[in-house]
Write an enzyme that holds these catalytic residues in place. Structure first.
Site, short mmCIF file in Angstrom:
data_model
loop_
_atom_site.label_atom_id
_atom_site.label_comp_id
_atom_site.label_asym_id
_atom_site.label_seq_id
_atom_site.Cartn_x
_atom_site.Cartn_y
_atom_site.Cartn_z
N GLU A 188 0.78 -1.20 -0.01
CA GLU A 188 -0.08 -0.09 0.03
C GLU A 188 0.84 1.31 0.12
OE1 GLU A 188 -2.66 -0.89 3.50
OE2 GLU A 188 -4.17 -1.52 1.96
N GLU A 271 -6.88 -7.89 -0.64
CA GLU A 271 -7.20 -7.54 0.94
C GLU A 271 -8.77 -7.55 0.79
OE1 GLU A 271 -4.99 -4.91 3.13
OE2 GLU A 271 -3.29 -5.99 2.94
#
Length: 674
Positions: A188, A271
């Site tokens: 991320e 995710e």
């Protein structure tokens, strides 16, 4: 004869080629996993990833197989895991790959169970793990490193780490006959920065050790800004996305295409959140099973791929839990010991719950994965109430339970990292002249929680008082009493590192006292700093987190025996006006046979705050006074037949009955409002 020998040679050559071909297939040279036509393909066939995060470092190794089998019974074909750098290099160039850190065994086990692997090698992982997986000794390097950047000093340490890790991973790539189909770069990053040179360097480094066939991937939030900053498709790196469960996934998957090469954008959420994390002081985070299943169905039944985060959360054993901040670094919240995450496979392995059943049903409906019988839950046991006895006050033994060579002396307070105390607690000690009925203590910056004590001698009697607490997230000053003394007043400040920030702009999270200390506006100088060594987290992978404590006058002995002897041999302070710890307590319980060893939970209802150890294994922090977690999970492999020892380091006041309760079905929640 010549022609006969030639024919024989040709036959042998043909057999050799056939054998080589068979060997090639078995050895994996013809195995291939790639992306084509906006779809994953495995050995020539279209492939849908139905995965889940199951982190090896949050599960006792004896239960790795059990948790992977439960993930497989859910219908998963792939397991995803981070690799925390701080677990594997706890000290510079001191490498750990045993026990909890035996990643190669975990990956081979996944392969034996016919599960594929998506490996997230960092170097930053986030994951609600201390410092986002970075080793805290990185924070001691001068000049200060710029983490997650193209800072050359930082990159040289990443290269040294990956030079050790990636050669261990390479033989386990799918093309080499192993289970690893994809390797993630960073994590991320688009939510943190836009240093493309940094990401590019990581790609070159990964390719050096892993080759060009493996799919490298990034994971970023499904927005234009995060994908623009975090994707590196120009380096042939696949961009995966994540987003809130319940969001319409398909507009995000269409956006994902803009950050991958044409035909190389298989729709994948790396995710898919099955639950959420919880901090101390919050209510346990939960999500609805049916709405979570509905959201997963909207992906899988349209041939999208998803990785459940988490399939099984596990436990933040030891002191490895992470933390978060808000708009400034003082808005600090530490994560619980439990990392249950409200995942379908619960912290203790339970699968007989609505979320597991709902997700399993959706996976079967969308992918045709056969429904196998639900695995039986692991047996748990009630071992009942255990009476604990106080065996020592910290102030009786703090100068003995640590290595005297590691005591630091400085004009101003040093950070924990500067003293070499990377986790746990550090005791600061100095002296001052008390004036008037009370004084005002000021510590502008402390990470994370400081307990303050004052002490002096009067007519040969030690007079010690508990003054109060200064916390990172609240008050920075404290009124401390003046004592009737025949000497200077001693000041003791016990600082707890409650877990380093793992996400956001404040991850450079030093611990301890990080400013000057003032009393009535006068700077306190001449400090001694005593590291408390009962944790020794570098030994976590060897199941000995409080393995030995060195007595300067004797050889090494186990902690419980050491504390008992100190309790008998030391002349205790006469505590005047103090009703709160820190103190060590010890209890024993007997398990009659190997067959009677089961999982259990320790309920700490009635206790305040501290750390617990079972048979020298750090099962984590408890804080029922704050909540919401009231019980700590104790997996059966930690226990043994015969005598089992529980040691508790209570920071404040114990349960009035000095008991803990070992139960199979705990009341999980507690706190000031419970």
């Amino acid at each position: 004869m010549a022609s006969g020998r030639s024919f024989l040679d040709l036959c042998l050559l043909a057999l050799s080629l056939c054998s080589a071909l068979a060997s090639t297939v078995d050895g994996g040279a013809s195995r291939r996993f790639w992306i084509e036509g906006d779809a994953f393909r495995k050995d020539g066939e279209r492939f849908q990833i139905v995965g889940g995060d199951v982190h090896y470092f949050r599960i006792v190794p004896e239960y790795w197989k059990d948790r992977l089998l439960r993930a497989k019974a859910l219908g998963l074909n792939t397991v995803q895991t981070y690799v925390p750098w701080n677990l594997h290099e706890p000290e510079p160039q001191s490498w750990e790959f045993n026990g909890f850190a035996d990643i190669e065994s975990y990956l081979r086990l996944a392969h034996e169970l016919e599960m594929l692997v998506m490996l997230r090698v960092g170097p930053y992982i986030c994951g609600e793990w201390d410092l986002g997986g970075f080793p805290p000794w990185l924070l001691t390097i001068e000049p200060a490193l710029k983490l997650r950047s193209s800072d050359s000093a930082y990159l040289s340490l990443v290269e040294r780490w990956w030079k050790v890790l990636l050669p261990k991973v390479a033989p386990l790539l799918y093309s080499n006959g192993g289970p690893i189909i994809m390797v993630q770069i960073e994590n991320e990053f688009g939510s943190f920065g836009d240093d493309k040179n940094y990401l590019h360097y990581l790609v070159l480094l990964a390719r050096r050790y892993l080759g060009n066939d493996i799919i490298l991937y990034t994971t970023d939030g499904g927005t234009i800004g995060t994908l623009k900053n975090g994707s590196i498709h120009q380096d042939d790196v696949f961009a995966a996305v994540d987003f809130s469960t319940g969001d319409d996934p398909w507009p995000i998957f269409r956006l994902q295409k803009e950050y991958n090469f044409p035909g190389k954008s298989a729709p994948l959420t790396a995710e898919f959140y099955t639950g959420w994390l919880t901090h101390w002081g919050e209510s346990i985070a939960t999500t609805d099973a049916s709405s979570t299943a509905k959201a997963l169905k909207s992906i899988l039944c349209r041939n999208g791929s998803a990785v459940l985060y988490m399939a099984h959360g596990g436990t933040n054993f030891g002191f490895y839990n992470g933390a978060n901040t808000g708009q400034n670094e003082s808005a600090y919240k530490a994560d619980l010991t439990s990392y249950d995450y409200d995942a379908p496979i619960k912290e203790h392995g339970d699968v007989h719950n609505p979320k597991y059943k709902a997700l399993r049903s959706v996976i079967h409906e969308c992918t045709g994965t056969p429904l196998h019988p639900l695995p039986a839950n692991i047996e748990r046991s009630n071992y009942g109430l255990v009476k604990l006895q106080k065996v020592a006050s910290l102030f009786d033994i703090f100068d003995k339970i640590g290595d005297p060579l590691k005591v630091s002396v400085s004009e101003q307070p040093l950070s924990m990292e500067q003293t070499g105390q990377m986790f746990g607690f550090l005791l600061y000690s100095s002296e001052y002249e008390g004036k008037g009925p009370y004084s005002i203590l000021s510590i502008p910056k402390v990470h994370d929680r400081a307990q303050v004590f004052v002490s002096c001698s009067l007519d040969g009697v030690r007079n010690r008082r508990y003054a109060g607490i200064i916390e990172r997230w609240s008050k920075k000053t404290l009124q401390i009493p003046s004592l009737s003394c025949s000497s200077k007043t001693s000041l003791y400040i016990l600082v707890e590192n409650m877990g380093r920030v793992n996400y956001g702009p404040y991850i450079f999270d030093l611990k301890g006292i990080l400013s000057s200390v003032e009393i009535d506006g006068v700077t306190v100088r001449h400090w001694k700093m005593y590291p408390l060594s009962f944790d020794a987290l570098g030994e976590l992978s060897k199941f000995q987190p409080i393995q030995q404590i060195t007595d300067a006058r004797a050889s090494k002995v186990p902690i419980h025996g050491y504390l008992q002897s100190k309790f008998r041999d030391s002349s205790f302070y006469q505590n005047v006006g103090i009703s709160e710890g820190p103190e060590f307590y010890e209890g024993h319980f007997v398990i009659g046979s190997e067959n009677a060893i089961k999982d259990t939970f320790i309920s700490f209802r009635g206790w305040n705050k501290g750390v617990a150890f079972v048979n020298n294994f750090n099962i984590g922090r408890f804080w029922p006074a704050m909540g919401p977690q009231c019980a700590l999970y104790v997996p059966a492999p930690i226990l043994k037949s015969g005598d089992n020892v529980v040691v508790i380091f209570e920071l404040h006041s114990p349960n009035p009955e000095h008991t803990i309760n070992l139960v199979k079905d705990p009341d999980f929640t507690c706190g000031p409002n419970q």
